[in-house]
Design an enzyme around this catalytic site. Structure first.
Site, PDB file in Angstrom:
ATOM      1  N   GLU A 194     -18.797   3.375  11.576  1.00 35.43           N
ATOM      2  CA  GLU A 194     -17.853   2.601  12.392  1.00 35.43           C
ATOM      3  C   GLU A 194     -16.574   2.243  11.634  1.00 35.43           C
ATOM      4  O   GLU A 194     -15.517   2.044  12.240  1.00 35.43           O
ATOM      5  CB  GLU A 194     -18.517   1.333  12.934  1.00 35.43           C
TER       6      GLU A 194
ATOM      7  N   PHE B  29     -32.372  -9.329  18.193  1.00 37.41           N
ATOM      8  CA  PHE B  29     -32.247  -8.054  17.477  1.00 37.41           C
ATOM      9  C   PHE B  29     -30.785  -7.580  17.460  1.00 37.41           C
ATOM     10  O   PHE B  29     -30.149  -7.506  18.497  1.00 37.41           O
ATOM     11  CB  PHE B  29     -33.147  -6.999  18.143  1.00 37.41           C
ATOM     12  N   GLN B  30     -30.292  -7.302  16.298  1.00 45.68           N
ATOM     13  CA  GLN B  30     -28.909  -6.840  16.067  1.00 45.68           C
ATOM     14  C   GLN B  30     -27.869  -7.823  16.597  1.00 45.68           C
ATOM     15  O   GLN B  30     -26.804  -7.415  17.060  1.00 45.68           O
ATOM     16  CB  GLN B  30     -28.702  -5.442  16.647  1.00 45.68           C
TER      17      GLN B  30
ATOM     18  N   LYS C  36     -24.303  -7.725  26.690  1.00 40.16           N
ATOM     19  CA  LYS C  36     -24.871  -6.597  27.436  1.00 40.16           C
ATOM     20  C   LYS C  36     -25.012  -6.937  28.926  1.00 40.16           C
ATOM     21  O   LYS C  36     -24.755  -6.097  29.796  1.00 40.16           O
ATOM     22  CB  LYS C  36     -26.236  -6.226  26.837  1.00 40.16           C
TER      23      LYS C  36
ATOM     24  N   MET D 200      -6.398   4.843 -10.695  1.00 38.51           N
ATOM     25  CA  MET D 200      -5.546   3.656 -10.780  1.00 38.51           C
ATOM     26  C   MET D 200      -6.223   2.555 -11.606  1.00 38.51           C
ATOM     27  O   MET D 200      -5.565   1.841 -12.362  1.00 38.51           O
ATOM     28  CB  MET D 200      -5.199   3.148  -9.370  1.00 38.51           C
TER      29      MET D 200
HETATM   30  C1  LIG Z   1      -2.071   0.569  -5.170  1.00 42.14           C
HETATM   31  C2  LIG Z   1      -0.958  -0.071  -4.395  1.00 42.14           C
HETATM   32  C3  LIG Z   1       0.296  -0.210  -4.977  1.00 42.14           C
HETATM   33  C4  LIG Z   1       1.351  -0.728  -4.241  1.00 42.14           C
HETATM   34  N1  LIG Z   1       2.605  -0.757  -4.817  1.00 42.14           N
HETATM   35  C5  LIG Z   1       3.660  -1.075  -4.053  1.00 42.14           C
HETATM   36  C6  LIG Z   1       5.004  -0.949  -4.556  1.00 42.14           C
HETATM   37  O1  LIG Z   1       5.239  -0.553  -5.688  1.00 42.14           O
HETATM   38  N2  LIG Z   1       6.026  -1.264  -3.725  1.00 42.14           N
HETATM   39  C7  LIG Z   1       5.810  -1.684  -2.427  1.00 42.14           C
HETATM   40  O2  LIG Z   1       6.767  -1.909  -1.692  1.00 42.14           O
HETATM   41  N3  LIG Z   1       4.569  -1.849  -1.959  1.00 42.14           N
HETATM   42  C8  LIG Z   1       3.505  -1.536  -2.725  1.00 42.14           C
HETATM   43  N4  LIG Z   1       2.245  -1.639  -2.185  1.00 42.14           N
HETATM   44  C9  LIG Z   1       2.098  -2.118  -0.799  1.00 42.14           C
HETATM   45  C10 LIG Z   1       2.131  -3.634  -0.742  1.00 42.14           C
HETATM   46  O3  LIG Z   1       0.877  -4.144  -1.149  1.00 42.14           O
HETATM   47  C11 LIG Z   1       2.467  -4.115   0.704  1.00 42.14           C
HETATM   48  O4  LIG Z   1       1.546  -3.556   1.601  1.00 42.14           O
HETATM   49  C12 LIG Z   1       3.857  -3.711   1.161  1.00 42.14           C
HETATM   50  O5  LIG Z   1       4.829  -3.993   0.196  1.00 42.14           O
HETATM   51  C13 LIG Z   1       4.174  -4.437   2.467  1.00 42.14           C
HETATM   52  O6  LIG Z   1       5.328  -3.914   3.025  1.00 42.14           O
HETATM   53  P1  LIG Z   1       6.078  -4.644   4.213  1.00 42.14           P
HETATM   54  O7  LIG Z   1       6.291  -6.070   3.853  1.00 42.14           O
HETATM   55  O8  LIG Z   1       7.245  -3.797   4.538  1.00 42.14           O
HETATM   56  O9  LIG Z   1       5.053  -4.463   5.444  1.00 42.14           O
HETATM   57  P2  LIG Z   1       4.029  -5.458   6.166  1.00 42.14           P
HETATM   58  O10 LIG Z   1       3.100  -6.045   5.199  1.00 42.14           O
HETATM   59  O11 LIG Z   1       3.457  -4.671   7.281  1.00 42.14           O
HETATM   60  O12 LIG Z   1       4.946  -6.600   6.741  1.00 42.14           O
HETATM   61  C14 LIG Z   1       5.818  -6.326   7.796  1.00 42.14           C
HETATM   62  C15 LIG Z   1       6.685  -7.525   8.070  1.00 42.14           C
HETATM   63  O13 LIG Z   1       7.519  -7.184   9.166  1.00 42.14           O
HETATM   64  C16 LIG Z   1       7.420  -8.182  10.165  1.00 42.14           C
HETATM   65  N5  LIG Z   1       7.588  -7.551  11.462  1.00 42.14           N
HETATM   66  C17 LIG Z   1       6.707  -6.832  12.171  1.00 42.14           C
HETATM   67  N6  LIG Z   1       7.220  -6.443  13.338  1.00 42.14           N
HETATM   68  C18 LIG Z   1       8.474  -6.931  13.378  1.00 42.14           C
HETATM   69  C19 LIG Z   1       9.520  -6.882  14.338  1.00 42.14           C
HETATM   70  N7  LIG Z   1       9.387  -6.247  15.510  1.00 42.14           N
HETATM   71  N8  LIG Z   1      10.690  -7.512  14.054  1.00 42.14           N
HETATM   72  C20 LIG Z   1      10.848  -8.177  12.895  1.00 42.14           C
HETATM   73  N9  LIG Z   1       9.885  -8.273  11.959  1.00 42.14           N
HETATM   74  C21 LIG Z   1       8.716  -7.651  12.186  1.00 42.14           C
HETATM   75  C22 LIG Z   1       6.050  -8.813   9.980  1.00 42.14           C
HETATM   76  O14 LIG Z   1       6.009 -10.112  10.520  1.00 42.14           O
HETATM   77  C23 LIG Z   1       5.901  -8.770   8.458  1.00 42.14           C
HETATM   78  O15 LIG Z   1       6.471  -9.904   7.864  1.00 42.14           O
HETATM   79  C24 LIG Z   1       1.152  -1.168  -2.916  1.00 42.14           C
HETATM   80  C25 LIG Z   1      -0.116  -1.074  -2.337  1.00 42.14           C
HETATM   81  C26 LIG Z   1      -1.155  -0.514  -3.058  1.00 42.14           C
HETATM   82  C27 LIG Z   1      -2.487  -0.384  -2.397  1.00 42.14           C
HETATM   83  C1  LIG Z   2     -12.729  -0.102  -0.971  1.00 44.06           C
HETATM   84  C2  LIG Z   2     -12.031  -0.270  -2.285  1.00 44.06           C
HETATM   85  N1  LIG Z   2     -12.768  -0.501  -3.408  1.00 44.06           N
HETATM   86  C3  LIG Z   2     -12.136  -0.635  -4.604  1.00 44.06           C
HETATM   87  C4  LIG Z   2     -10.776  -0.581  -4.692  1.00 44.06           C
HETATM   88  C5  LIG Z   2     -10.071  -0.767  -6.022  1.00 44.06           C
HETATM   89  N2  LIG Z   2      -9.359   0.468  -6.404  1.00 44.06           N
HETATM   90  C6  LIG Z   2      -8.030   0.626  -6.192  1.00 44.06           C
HETATM   91  S1  LIG Z   2      -7.465   2.138  -6.648  1.00 44.06           S
HETATM   92  C7  LIG Z   2      -8.994   2.610  -7.167  1.00 44.06           C
HETATM   93  C8  LIG Z   2      -9.225   3.974  -7.752  1.00 44.06           C
HETATM   94  C9  LIG Z   2      -9.028   5.063  -6.779  1.00 44.06           C
HETATM   95  O1  LIG Z   2      -9.537   6.253  -7.337  1.00 44.06           O
HETATM   96  P1  LIG Z   2      -9.284   7.629  -6.632  1.00 44.06           P
HETATM   97  O2  LIG Z   2      -9.652   7.563  -5.209  1.00 44.06           O
HETATM   98  O3  LIG Z   2      -9.931   8.706  -7.421  1.00 44.06           O
HETATM   99  O4  LIG Z   2      -7.697   7.759  -6.684  1.00 44.06           O
HETATM  100  P2  LIG Z   2      -6.751   7.903  -7.987  1.00 44.06           P
HETATM  101  O5  LIG Z   2      -6.315   6.535  -8.380  1.00 44.06           O
HETATM  102  O6  LIG Z   2      -7.548   8.574  -9.065  1.00 44.06           O
HETATM  103  O7  LIG Z   2      -5.600   8.729  -7.512  1.00 44.06           O
HETATM  104  C10 LIG Z   2      -9.928   1.575  -6.986  1.00 44.06           C
HETATM  105  C11 LIG Z   2     -11.358   1.650  -7.357  1.00 44.06           C
HETATM  106  C12 LIG Z   2     -10.067  -0.386  -3.492  1.00 44.06           C
HETATM  107  N3  LIG Z   2      -8.728  -0.356  -3.465  1.00 44.06           N
HETATM  108  N4  LIG Z   2     -10.722  -0.201  -2.317  1.00 44.06           N
END
Ligand SMILES: Cc1cc2nc3c(=O)[nH]c(=O)nc-3n(C[C@H](O)[C@H](O)[C@H](O)COP(=O)(O)OP(=O)(O)OC[C@H]3O[C@@H](n4cnc5c(N)ncnc54)[C@H](O)[C@@H]3O)c2cc1C
Ligand SMILES: Cc1ncc(C[n+]2csc(CCOP(=O)(O)OP(=O)(O)O)c2C)c(N)n1
Ligand SMILES: [Mg+2]
Length: 585
Positions: A66, A128-129, A178, A490
């Site tokens: 799911e 159940f469930q 249900k 990462m």
């Molecule tokens: C491993 C990893 C590394 C990351 N590194 C980076 C990085 O280096 N740089 C980076 O930027 N991010 C990075 N991120 C992503 C980061 O964690 C955030 O998800 C991201 O920065 C959020 O972007 P955002 O604020 O544009 O979007 P969202 O979190 O989706 O926020 C959107 C905003 O827009 C507003 N909004 C929505 N609809 C409207 C509308 N119609 N009008 C006006 N406002 C609206 C919402 O209210 C909200 O405030 C990383 C994520 C991961 C998993």
């Molecule tokens: C469900 C979940 N568990 C743990 C993490 C923490 N985490 C972030 S990146 C990462 C490693 C990802 O490894 P891989 O899929 O091999 O990608 P790579 O970084 O090697 O490109 C982990 C464990 C996560 N983001 N999501």
């Protein structure tokens, strides 16, 4: 199920009030909302709904878990801008949805999840469930409902759609007992229409704010637009572009904003934040005005708040009042839909000369680009950067790319240059490993004529690899690139930088991914050298069915630049051996 009700349900959208079972009402309401595809998994508490499906023109994709259903609904929504729908049974079916719901919540994605629950007379008896799924999902849904009566189903589902897609989008769950599915009621689609929402008093775009914003823009010497996911959700790409071009303001993008402003545009700076290019973050730190458009100053974007853009005045345009002054104190908040706000603001903006600031940024770029790896001579090593660069080049930047979470996700952001909205689908806020494969299936259903690529790590791919069977059953075509570095890369990188290279629990043994594809009746290839790369990408694209490419890349490569968590935006770890003029200044 009453025979009367059964015979009266029809394939067409029911426009006249008709007596139906609750189960039929679920589908009839979805048809009325324009739904053509749903993703789900059956079980006892939702069985009446499944039994009624054959009478309605909706395609149901049977997932393998799911979580996959929620991610597929999410990928469907991100690719199309429409509401995605996931269905599950009670108990374990419903709890398996939770990670997918939270993923959609953190990134403001409109999905509606429908769950069955035990009959109302045994609710609360640990039947159940039985799980209190509205209780469980309260913090990760925009709203949720529990419905005990057939007559409440259509209004609840219609309301759920309205909530999911209005203002700041998000996931909504409708839990239906249900007995409500088995009872009958008059289905009247029009009468079930939700009452219009009262406009939040703070959401009126205020004249004074617009005047102040225009004044700040007029007087700014070093302005930067911060374009986020809200640009895409609002459909404000043209308006952001008009503001940038008219006032000659460079545009930095968040990860979730990539594509909202063309990568090839001369005013595009690139991605900001933890893995953004050094000149982008330096521009933000040097700016005297930030114009934040639909972005929420996530900590991956700001680094340490006390040192973030201290020289800049800030204008923040966001539809959600809760985002204003949440992380970063702003000078001018403009609360409202971004497109509407910018349409009000644009007539007040006249041309300005931004050349001195743009020239300074250009000088800063110098040799500090990360794009160094791409240009390395072929040393026999295959780097993820090569792979992603070639996928970008060969697809002409026109594919929908769905990434998983980790290093490969950041390399995708750096090396695949997105020109258009909704071409990058990635879990930003929750950072959910296992997202890519199911989300790509959802994206393909939303956009069947588009080329869809999964870019996943060897770790995350294994979390939801069971959905390969869904692909095989549905006979859909996507291309899968596994960036196989033998590590939870990462996390390994963090261990390398901050935990003295103690690679605890990050080396990863994987199955033979090509054989795994083969076991599902799908084709694949393992690629080890740069020489084989382009041909393999072409082979995958031209294959009639889903094709998996297993890229055995350099194992201990790191993503540069990197701002250590909690450090200032300008305190970056740079690629060793790359000279950066900004570091020396
Ligand atoms: C491993 C990893 C590394 C990351 N590194 C980076 C990085 O280096 N740089 C980076 O930027 N991010 C990075 N991120 C992503 C980061 O964690 C955030 O998800 C991201 O920065 C959020 O972007 P955002 O604020 O544009 O979007 P969202 O979190 O989706 O926020 C959107 C905003 O827009 C507003 N909004 C929505 N609809 C409207 C509308 N119609 N009008 C006006 N406002 C609206 C919402 O209210 C909200 O405030 C990383 C994520 C991961 C998993
Ligand atoms: C469900 C979940 N568990 C743990 C993490 C923490 N985490 C972030 S990146 C990462 C490693 C990802 O490894 P891989 O899929 O091999 O990608 P790579 O970084 O090697 O490109 C982990 C464990 C996560 N983001 N999501
Ligand atoms: Mg890996």
């Amino acid at each position: 199920m009453g025979t009367n009700a059964t015979t009266q349900a029809s394939n067409a959208h029911l426009t006249t009030p008709t007596r139906l079972t609750g189960a039929e009402i679920v589908w009839a309401t979805l048809v009325g909302e324009g739904v053509t595809d749903v993703f789900g998994y059956p079980g006892g508490a939702i069985l009446p709904v499944y039994d009624a499906l054959r009478k309605f023109p909706i395609h149901h994709t049977l997932v393998r878990h799911e979580q996959g259903a929620a991610h597929m609904a999410d990928g469907y929504a991100r690719a199309s801008g429409r509401v995605g729908v996931a269905i599950a049974t009670s108990g374990p079916g419903a709890t398996n949805l939770v990670t997918g719901i939270a993923t959609a919540m953190l990134d403001s994605i409109p999905i509606v999840c429908i769950t069955g629950n035990v009959s109302s007379k045994v609710l609360g008896t640990d039947a159940f469930q039985e799980v209190d799924i509205t209780g469980v999902t309260l913090p990760v849904t925009k709203h949720n409902f529990i419905i005990h009566r057939a007559e409440d189903i259509a209004p609840a589902i219609r309301h759920a759609f309205q909530i999911a897609k209005s203002a700041r989008p998000g996931p909504v769950l409708v839990d239906i007992t249900k007995d409500a599915q088995q009872a009958t009621a008059i289905f009247d689609f029009e009468a079930a229409k939700p009452r219009p929402h009262r406009v939040h008093p703070m959401r009126k775009i205020e004249e004074t704010g617009l005047k102040q914003a225009a004044e700040l823009i007029r007087n700014a010497k070093r302005p930067v637009i911060l374009a986020g996911h809200g640009v895409i959700e609002s459909g404000a790409e043209e308006q952001v572009c008009a503001l940038a071009e008219r006032a000659q303001i460079p545009v930095a993008l968040t990860l979730l904003g990539l594509g909202a402003f063309p990568a090839s545009h001369s005013l595009n700076l690139g991605m900001m934040g933890m893995h953004g290019e050094s000149w982008v973050n330096h521009s933000i730190q040097e700016a005297d005005l930030l114009i934040a458009c639909g972005m929420r100053f996530d900590d991956r974007v700001t680094g340490s708040l006390s040192t973030y853009a201290t020289k800049a005045k800030k204008i923040h345009i966001d539809v959600d009042p809760a985002e204003i002054n949440k992380n970063v104190k702003v000078d001018v908040p403009l609360i409202g839909d971004l497109r509407e706000v910018l349409e009000e603001l644009l007539p007040r903006i006249s041309g300005r000369d931004g050349s001195a600031w743009l020239k300074a940024i250009e000088t800063n770029k110098g040799v500090s680009a990360v794009r160094d790896i791409k240009n390395l001579p072929d040393s026999g090593h295959l780097y993820a950067a090569h792979v992603i660069h070639d996928i970008w080049r060969i697809t002409g930047g026109n594919a929908i790319v769905v990434t998983d979470v980790g290093q490969h996700q950041m390399w995708e952001a750096q090396y695949y240059h997105h020109e258009k909205s909704r071409t990058l689908i990635t879990s930003g806020g929750l950072g959910t490993m296992g997202f890519a494969l199911p989300a790509a299936i959802g994206a393909k259903f939303a956009c069947p004529d588009r080329e869809v690529w999964v870019i996943a790590g060897d770790g995350g791919f294994q979390m939801t690899a069971a959905e390969l069977a869904t692909i095989a059953q549905e006979g859909i075509k996507i291309n899968i690139a596994i960036i196989n570095n033998g590590y939870l890369g990462m996390v390994r990188q963090w261990q390398e930088f901050f935990y003295e290279r103690n690679y605890e629990s990050t080396p990863l043994v994987s199955p033979d991914f090509v054989k795994l594809a083969d076991a599902h009746g799908l084709s694949g290839l393992t690629v080890r050298t740069r020489g084989e790369l382009a041909g393999a990408v072409e082979t995958a694209r031209s294959a009639p069915g889903t094709f998996l490419l297993n890229f055995k890349v350099e194992k201990e490569e790191s993503v540069y630049p990197m701002i250590p968590a909690g450090s200032a935006l300008h305190e970056m770890i740079r690629r060793p051996g790359v000279k950066d003029p900004l570091e020396e200044s």
